[in-house]
Design a protein around this motif. Structure first.
Motif, PDB file in Angstrom:
ATOM      1  N   PHE A  40       0.813  -1.206   0.000  1.00 29.04           N
ATOM      2  CA  PHE A  40       0.000   0.000   0.000  1.00 29.04           C
ATOM      3  C   PHE A  40       0.850   1.261   0.000  1.00 29.04           C
ATOM      4  O   PHE A  40       1.996   1.261   0.443  1.00 29.04           O
ATOM      5  CB  PHE A  40      -0.985   0.031   1.179  1.00 29.04           C
ATOM      6  N   THR A  41       0.247   2.325  -0.522  1.00 21.02           N
ATOM      7  CA  THR A  41       0.804   3.678  -0.422  1.00 21.02           C
ATOM      8  C   THR A  41      -0.334   4.593  -0.013  1.00 21.02           C
ATOM      9  O   THR A  41      -1.507   4.295  -0.264  1.00 21.02           O
ATOM     10  CB  THR A  41       1.397   4.184  -1.753  1.00 21.02           C
ATOM     11  N   ASP A  42      -0.002   5.687   0.636  1.00 22.33           N
ATOM     12  CA  ASP A  42      -1.009   6.691   0.952  1.00 22.33           C
ATOM     13  C   ASP A  42      -0.352   8.063   0.936  1.00 22.33           C
ATOM     14  O   ASP A  42       0.850   8.196   1.154  1.00 22.33           O
ATOM     15  CB  ASP A  42      -1.685   6.419   2.298  1.00 22.33           C
ATOM     16  N   GLN A  43      -1.155   9.055   0.633  1.00 27.57           N
ATOM     17  CA  GLN A  43      -0.681  10.432   0.564  1.00 27.57           C
ATOM     18  C   GLN A  43      -1.772  11.336   1.124  1.00 27.57           C
ATOM     19  O   GLN A  43      -2.917  11.286   0.668  1.00 27.57           O
ATOM     20  CB  GLN A  43      -0.380  10.808  -0.887  1.00 27.57           C
ATOM     21  N   ARG A  44      -1.408  12.140   2.109  1.00 30.43           N
ATOM     22  CA  ARG A  44      -2.363  13.105   2.667  1.00 30.43           C
ATOM     23  C   ARG A  44      -2.535  14.235   1.661  1.00 30.43           C
ATOM     24  O   ARG A  44      -1.561  14.817   1.193  1.00 30.43           O
ATOM     25  CB  ARG A  44      -1.872  13.657   3.997  1.00 30.43           C
ATOM     26  N   LEU A  45      -3.794  14.531   1.325  1.00 31.10           N
ATOM     27  CA  LEU A  45      -4.096  15.613   0.387  1.00 31.10           C
ATOM     28  C   LEU A  45      -4.419  16.909   1.121  1.00 31.10           C
ATOM     29  O   LEU A  45      -4.035  17.985   0.677  1.00 31.10           O
ATOM     30  CB  LEU A  45      -5.258  15.212  -0.526  1.00 31.10           C
ATOM     31  N   ASP A  46      -5.154  16.828   2.218  1.00 32.24           N
ATOM     32  CA  ASP A  46      -5.390  17.952   3.119  1.00 32.24           C
ATOM     33  C   ASP A  46      -5.755  17.365   4.476  1.00 32.24           C
ATOM     34  O   ASP A  46      -5.553  16.171   4.704  1.00 32.24           O
ATOM     35  CB  ASP A  46      -6.441  18.939   2.570  1.00 32.24           C
ATOM     36  N   GLN A  47      -6.310  18.160   5.358  1.00 33.24           N
ATOM     37  CA  GLN A  47      -6.572  17.713   6.720  1.00 33.24           C
ATOM     38  C   GLN A  47      -7.442  16.458   6.791  1.00 33.24           C
ATOM     39  O   GLN A  47      -7.189  15.579   7.606  1.00 33.24           O
ATOM     40  CB  GLN A  47      -7.233  18.850   7.521  1.00 33.24           C
ATOM     41  N   SER A  48      -8.436  16.336   5.918  1.00 28.75           N
ATOM     42  CA  SER A  48      -9.362  15.213   6.027  1.00 28.75           C
ATOM     43  C   SER A  48      -9.443  14.350   4.760  1.00 28.75           C
ATOM     44  O   SER A  48     -10.376  13.565   4.607  1.00 28.75           O
ATOM     45  CB  SER A  48     -10.765  15.736   6.376  1.00 28.75           C
ATOM     46  N   HIS A  49      -8.478  14.496   3.861  1.00 32.59           N
ATOM     47  CA  HIS A  49      -8.492  13.713   2.614  1.00 32.59           C
ATOM     48  C   HIS A  49      -7.150  12.995   2.406  1.00 32.59           C
ATOM     49  O   HIS A  49      -6.092  13.593   2.622  1.00 32.59           O
ATOM     50  CB  HIS A  49      -8.740  14.615   1.404  1.00 32.59           C
ATOM     51  N   PHE A  50      -7.241  11.753   1.963  1.00 31.76           N
ATOM     52  CA  PHE A  50      -6.065  10.956   1.607  1.00 31.76           C
ATOM     53  C   PHE A  50      -6.288  10.322   0.239  1.00 31.76           C
ATOM     54  O   PHE A  50      -7.424  10.050  -0.158  1.00 31.76           O
ATOM     55  CB  PHE A  50      -5.847   9.799   2.598  1.00 31.76           C
ATOM     56  N   ARG A  51      -5.195  10.063  -0.454  1.00 27.27           N
ATOM     57  CA  ARG A  51      -5.208   9.192  -1.635  1.00 27.27           C
ATOM     58  C   ARG A  51      -4.527   7.897  -1.194  1.00 27.27           C
ATOM     59  O   ARG A  51      -3.398   7.920  -0.695  1.00 27.27           O
ATOM     60  CB  ARG A  51      -4.442   9.819  -2.790  1.00 27.27           C
ATOM     61  N   VAL A  52      -5.215   6.776  -1.360  1.00 25.41           N
ATOM     62  CA  VAL A  52      -4.733   5.474  -0.894  1.00 25.41           C
ATOM     63  C   VAL A  52      -4.708   4.514  -2.077  1.00 25.41           C
ATOM     64  O   VAL A  52      -5.582   4.556  -2.943  1.00 25.41           O
ATOM     65  CB  VAL A  52      -5.673   4.901   0.196  1.00 25.41           C
ATOM     66  N   SER A  53      -3.692   3.633  -2.117  1.00 24.84           N
ATOM     67  CA  SER A  53      -3.660   2.613  -3.164  1.00 24.84           C
ATOM     68  C   SER A  53      -3.062   1.321  -2.611  1.00 24.84           C
ATOM     69  O   SER A  53      -2.330   1.342  -1.620  1.00 24.84           O
ATOM     70  CB  SER A  53      -2.870   3.077  -4.390  1.00 24.84           C
ATOM     71  N   PHE A  54      -3.420   0.227  -3.252  1.00 22.53           N
ATOM     72  CA  PHE A  54      -2.812  -1.068  -2.940  1.00 22.53           C
ATOM     73  C   PHE A  54      -2.552  -1.787  -4.246  1.00 22.53           C
ATOM     74  O   PHE A  54      -3.429  -1.887  -5.100  1.00 22.53           O
ATOM     75  CB  PHE A  54      -3.685  -1.945  -2.037  1.00 22.53           C
ATOM     76  N   GLN A  55      -1.329  -2.287  -4.378  1.00 26.06           N
ATOM     77  CA  GLN A  55      -0.896  -2.991  -5.582  1.00 26.06           C
ATOM     78  C   GLN A  55      -0.548  -4.421  -5.207  1.00 26.06           C
ATOM     79  O   GLN A  55       0.253  -4.655  -4.304  1.00 26.06           O
ATOM     80  CB  GLN A  55       0.327  -2.275  -6.142  1.00 26.06           C
ATOM     81  N   GLY A  56      -1.154  -5.382  -5.909  1.00 26.85           N
ATOM     82  CA  GLY A  56      -0.873  -6.793  -5.653  1.00 26.85           C
ATOM     83  C   GLY A  56       0.047  -7.374  -6.706  1.00 26.85           C
ATOM     84  O   GLY A  56       0.253  -6.779  -7.765  1.00 26.85           O
ATOM     85  N   ASN A  57       0.597  -8.547  -6.414  1.00 24.90           N
ATOM     86  CA  ASN A  57       1.399  -9.253  -7.414  1.00 24.90           C
ATOM     87  C   ASN A  57       0.486 -10.204  -8.196  1.00 24.90           C
ATOM     88  O   ASN A  57      -0.732 -10.165  -8.050  1.00 24.90           O
ATOM     89  CB  ASN A  57       2.585  -9.978  -6.765  1.00 24.90           C
ATOM     90  N   THR A  58       1.059 -11.069  -9.004  1.00 26.65           N
ATOM     91  CA  THR A  58       0.265 -11.939  -9.873  1.00 26.65           C
ATOM     92  C   THR A  58      -0.501 -13.014  -9.103  1.00 26.65           C
ATOM     93  O   THR A  58      -1.375 -13.658  -9.674  1.00 26.65           O
ATOM     94  CB  THR A  58       1.154 -12.625 -10.925  1.00 26.65           C
ATOM     95  N   LEU A  59      -0.212 -13.219  -7.837  1.00 26.34           N
ATOM     96  CA  LEU A  59      -0.911 -14.223  -7.038  1.00 26.34           C
ATOM     97  C   LEU A  59      -1.967 -13.606  -6.120  1.00 26.34           C
ATOM     98  O   LEU A  59      -2.601 -14.322  -5.349  1.00 26.34           O
ATOM     99  CB  LEU A  59       0.098 -15.013  -6.190  1.00 26.34           C
TER     100      LEU A  59
END
Length: 182
Positions: A40-59
């Motif tokens: 996972f990665t996350d980035q705070r955009l402002d006080q109450s907002h985040f951008r979140v992601s999760f990247q899986g492998n082939t399994l």
């Protein structure tokens, strides 16, 4: 035993050994050079907002990738002092590649010739002079989910299907979370 035979056996053993080591992406931060790829990665955009992601492998299945994304969003919500979150922009991407492998033991090591031939009423077929057609079709998929979340205080609104209680998400998904093995 010929050197090519020994090299072929060693290559097969190495491939089998390495393939047995890979497992589905555990719940972990995305870092280069880890034993299992993805995370996972996350980035705070402002006080109450985040951008979140999760990247899986082939399994790693699509459902697992999406669950880990929601779990990370819930963790961020609780650790930031909020009660619930809403996904304002959410998507899951799939990277899919199909391979046809015609490699197999033959007189030239792990390369062998292969031809396509018209079989009359049977249509097109494959023919190889060494053990027939031993080709394998393999499709490899990777999923990556991302979302922007807005975190809020107080009780979750009843009529909003995108609003999730962060503590409920942690309680419901927590038992399904696979963490890296030490």
């Amino acid at each position: 035993m010929k050197i090519t035979t020994v090299a072929a056996i060693a290559a097969i053993g190495l491939a089998v050994g390495l393939s047995g080591c890979e497992t589905a992406t555990p719940y972990q931060p995305l870092r280069q050079g880890t034993a299992q790829s993805g995370g996972f990665t996350d980035q705070r955009l402002d006080q109450s907002h985040f951008r979140v992601s999760f990247q899986g492998n082939t399994l790693t299945s699509r459902a697992t990738v999406e669950n880990y994304l929601l779990y990370r969003a819930a963790e961020l919500t609780v650790s930031s002092g909020y009660d619930w979150f809403e996904t304002t922009d959410r998507q899951t991407d799939r990277d899919s590649q199909t391979y046809y492998d015609t490699l197999g033991p033959g007189p030239y090591g792990f390369w062998r010739p292969r031809w396509r031939a018209w079989g009359g009423w049977g249509g097109w077929g494959a023919w190889g002079p060494y053990w027939g057609d031993t080709g394998v079709v393999d499709t490899v998929q990777r999923f990556q989910a991302s979302a922007e979340i807005e975190m809020q205080h107080g009780p979750k609104p009843a009529g909003n299907p995108r609003a999730l209680d962060a503590r409920e998400v942690l309680a419901n998904l927590g038992p399904k979370i696979e963490r890296p093995k030490s």
